[in-house]
Design an enzyme around this catalytic site. Structure first.
Site, PDB file in Angstrom:
ATOM      1  N   GLU A 163      -4.730   7.949  -2.749  1.00 51.17           N
ATOM      2  CA  GLU A 163      -5.145   6.671  -2.184  1.00 51.17           C
ATOM      3  C   GLU A 163      -5.467   5.659  -3.289  1.00 51.17           C
ATOM      4  O   GLU A 163      -5.275   4.459  -3.105  1.00 51.17           O
ATOM      5  CB  GLU A 163      -6.358   6.893  -1.272  1.00 51.17           C
ATOM      6  N   HIS A 192       0.836  -1.204   0.000  1.00 48.92           N
ATOM      7  CA  HIS A 192       0.000   0.000   0.000  1.00 48.92           C
ATOM      8  C   HIS A 192       0.876   1.263   0.000  1.00 48.92           C
ATOM      9  O   HIS A 192       0.747   2.137  -0.862  1.00 48.92           O
ATOM     10  CB  HIS A 192      -0.896  -0.047   1.240  1.00 48.92           C
ATOM     11  N   GLU A 193       1.793   1.323   0.961  1.00 46.93           N
ATOM     12  CA  GLU A 193       2.634   2.530   1.076  1.00 46.93           C
ATOM     13  C   GLU A 193       3.582   2.660  -0.111  1.00 46.93           C
ATOM     14  O   GLU A 193       3.936   3.766  -0.508  1.00 46.93           O
ATOM     15  CB  GLU A 193       3.414   2.520   2.405  1.00 46.93           C
ATOM     16  N   HIS A 237       1.818   4.488  -2.798  1.00 46.28           N
ATOM     17  CA  HIS A 237       1.887   5.936  -2.546  1.00 46.28           C
ATOM     18  C   HIS A 237       3.265   6.466  -2.968  1.00 46.28           C
ATOM     19  O   HIS A 237       3.374   7.520  -3.595  1.00 46.28           O
ATOM     20  CB  HIS A 237       1.715   6.228  -1.054  1.00 46.28           C
TER      21      HIS A 237
HETATM   22 ZN    ZN Z   1      -2.998   5.177   1.975  1.00 46.76          ZN
END
Ligand code: ZN
Length: 500
Positions: free
Chosen positions: A295, A265-266, A269
């Site tokens: 996001e 997830h990160e 980003h």
């Molecule tokens: Zn996030």
């Protein structure tokens, strides 16, 4: 004053602000990872000082005059310079309305609030955090009033995170999503598979090996491992200090795959932050136009890519080698286990589907707090009531209930909806990618992510904040925000897993 002089001057100030923001990011990262806890108050002073410096630069008469003069000559400028001016005009118009005293008070309050939120969590006692949250809500209400007293205060605050999003569209979208999610969960609960899924949480995974897997998947996404660093924090997050200094944090929990998926997830980003057009470096445009779109980049990698069966067809043999305990667990069973739908208490540990109910609960509560319809002191009770109503479970403690998220302690009110908005965008984006490349899933199965990365860079990443969220989405997907792609994706994915 010539146009060129003004433009050069604007870019100098733009760069100074960008550098100050980097310094603040580093102070925050340090504060959330390795700083000795006793330094909280001094750190509050340091961050507050730099925040004030940015405030002074952004509200200076000098910058105001430059922006005003350049605004009159926008037609003579290129689209990037116009976007810098538009972004500053918007920011300045908001900041100018906030008294310096208010900015200082807010900055100091949130650092102290975060400190007391941590103590409250450790002691499992909302009362420790309550006065600070009360103060934050008061400050935020006042902030909305200063900025635009005619508009709904929640919509005013929402603009800081999801510029351009109206409360009307947000409510319409959530109101359509909510019953669909409820119905799907109900059907899943009735399926014969429910409750018989393989529970991977029963297996303990060595933390050192989890770290290896995290590094490995981050490298798959970010490629160059000399530009990112993974450390541990209570709540996983990503901070860009500069395009070549991406700080990812993760945490190791009971769920052995939590660290892996939060790292993915990160990393999503981080990939976004590292691929803005070089021309936008040290500028206000070296950023996403909204948190929702940011996001979408993390959700896409986490859900559509790394929680798909295709990804695990590629990665599972490698993963089994790292964790021999999985030797006798089939790919099918493993895939089911990482996609179990089960109402749970902790938002960031929840499955893709129930996740949105966690968000909607927070959204409904914070909106009422800002509207003055409920008091901060009522939060623990109301929180538990909504969890019972929407998810059928009740937190036993404040720590696993109302104290679980850092956001409110950081003064981030109206932030939560961006998570669900981002997930909606990610489904629209993935659907579009599939339309353009029918071989995409086969490529994922082979561990080939070239198409995805190229598509994201061309259609989303490179633009930075030059284009708005709706411009990017309409340009790449050809339509306005709609929950339909997400619902279709859920019905397909969980329909297959639960045979419903
Ligand atoms: Zn996030």
């Amino acid at each position: 004053m010539s146009l060129t002089n003004d433009l050069n001057h604007l870019k100098e100030i733009d760069k100074e602000i960008s550098l100050l923001n980097s310094a603040i990011s580093l102070l925050w990262w340090d504060r959330s990872t390795i700083m000795p806890t006793k330094a909280a108050e001094e750190r509050a002073e340091q961050i507050s000082y730099l925040t004030i410096l940015i405030h002074e630069k952004s509200t200076s008469k000098e910058l105001n005059k430059i922006i005003l003069r350049l605004s009159k000559n926008k037609s003579k400028l290129n689209h990037i310079d116009r976007a810098i001016i538009n972004n500053y005009s918007w920011k300045i118009s908001r900041i100018n309305k906030l008294p310096k005293k208010h900015v200082k008070e807010t900055s100091r309050t949130i650092v102290m609030a975060q400190h007391h939120w941590e103590i409250a969590r450790k002691n499992n006692n909302f009362k420790i955090f309550e006065p600070y949250l009360k103060k934050i809500i008061e400050l935020k209400k006042r902030e909305a009033e200063y900025i635009d007293s005619k508009n709904h205060p929640y919509e005013v605050l929402l603009q800081d995170y999801e510029r351009g999003m109206s409360l009307k569209i947000l409510d319409e979208t959530f109101n359509k999503l909510k019953p669909e999610i409820h119905t799907l969960i109900k059907r899943i609960k009735k399926s014969s598979k429910y409750g018989k899924e393989f529970n991977i949480k029963k297996i303990e995974f060595d933390v050192e090996k989890q770290k290896i897997a995290c590094q490995d998947v981050s490298t798959l996404i970010l490629e160059d491992n000399e530009r990112f660093l993974i450390t541990v924090s209570m709540h996983p997050f990503m901070t860009k200090i500069s395009p070549n200094d991406l700080r990812i944090t993760t945490s190791f929990r009971k769920d052995p795959l939590f660290s892996l998926f939060s790292t993915v997830h990160e990393s999503g980003h981080a990939l976004y932050e590292s691929e803005f057009d070089q021309k936008l470096k040290y500028s206000i445009l070296h950023d996403a136009p909204s948190l929702g779109i940011h996001e979408s980049q993390s959700r896409l990698w986490e859900n559509q890519v790394c929680k798909s069966k295709n990804f695990w067809k590629y990665y599972y043999p490698k993963y089994q080698k790292l964790f021999p305990k999985l030797k006798n667990i089939s790919l099918e069973r493993f895939y089911e286990s990482i996609n179990i739908v089960r109402p749970s208490l902790i938002r960031i540990e929840s499955d893709e589907l129930t996740y949105h109910l966690h968000i909607i609960i927070r959204y409904e509560l914070e909106k009422k707090l800002i509207e003055g319809k409920i008091a901060v002191s009522e939060l623990p009770v109301l929180w538990n009531k909504l969890y019972k109503e929407y998810l059928g479970i009740t937190p036993k403690t404040d720590t696993e209930g109302v104290l679980q998220d850092v956001h409110w302690s950081q003064g981030s009110i109206a932030y939560f909806p961006t998570y669900t908005l981002g997930t909606i965008y990610s489904a629209m984006i993935y659907e579009q990618m599939l339309n353009e490349n029918p071989k995409l899933e086969q490529e994922i199965e082979e561990g080939d992510f070239k198409f995805i990365k190229k598509w994201l860079k061309e259609n989303i990443h490179k633009h930075g904040a030059v284009l708005s969220t709706s411009e990017i989405m309409e340009k790449c997907c050809g339509k306005k925000i709609s929950e339909e792609s997400l619902i279709k994706y859920y019905k397909n994915k969980f329909g297959n897993i639960y045979k419903i």
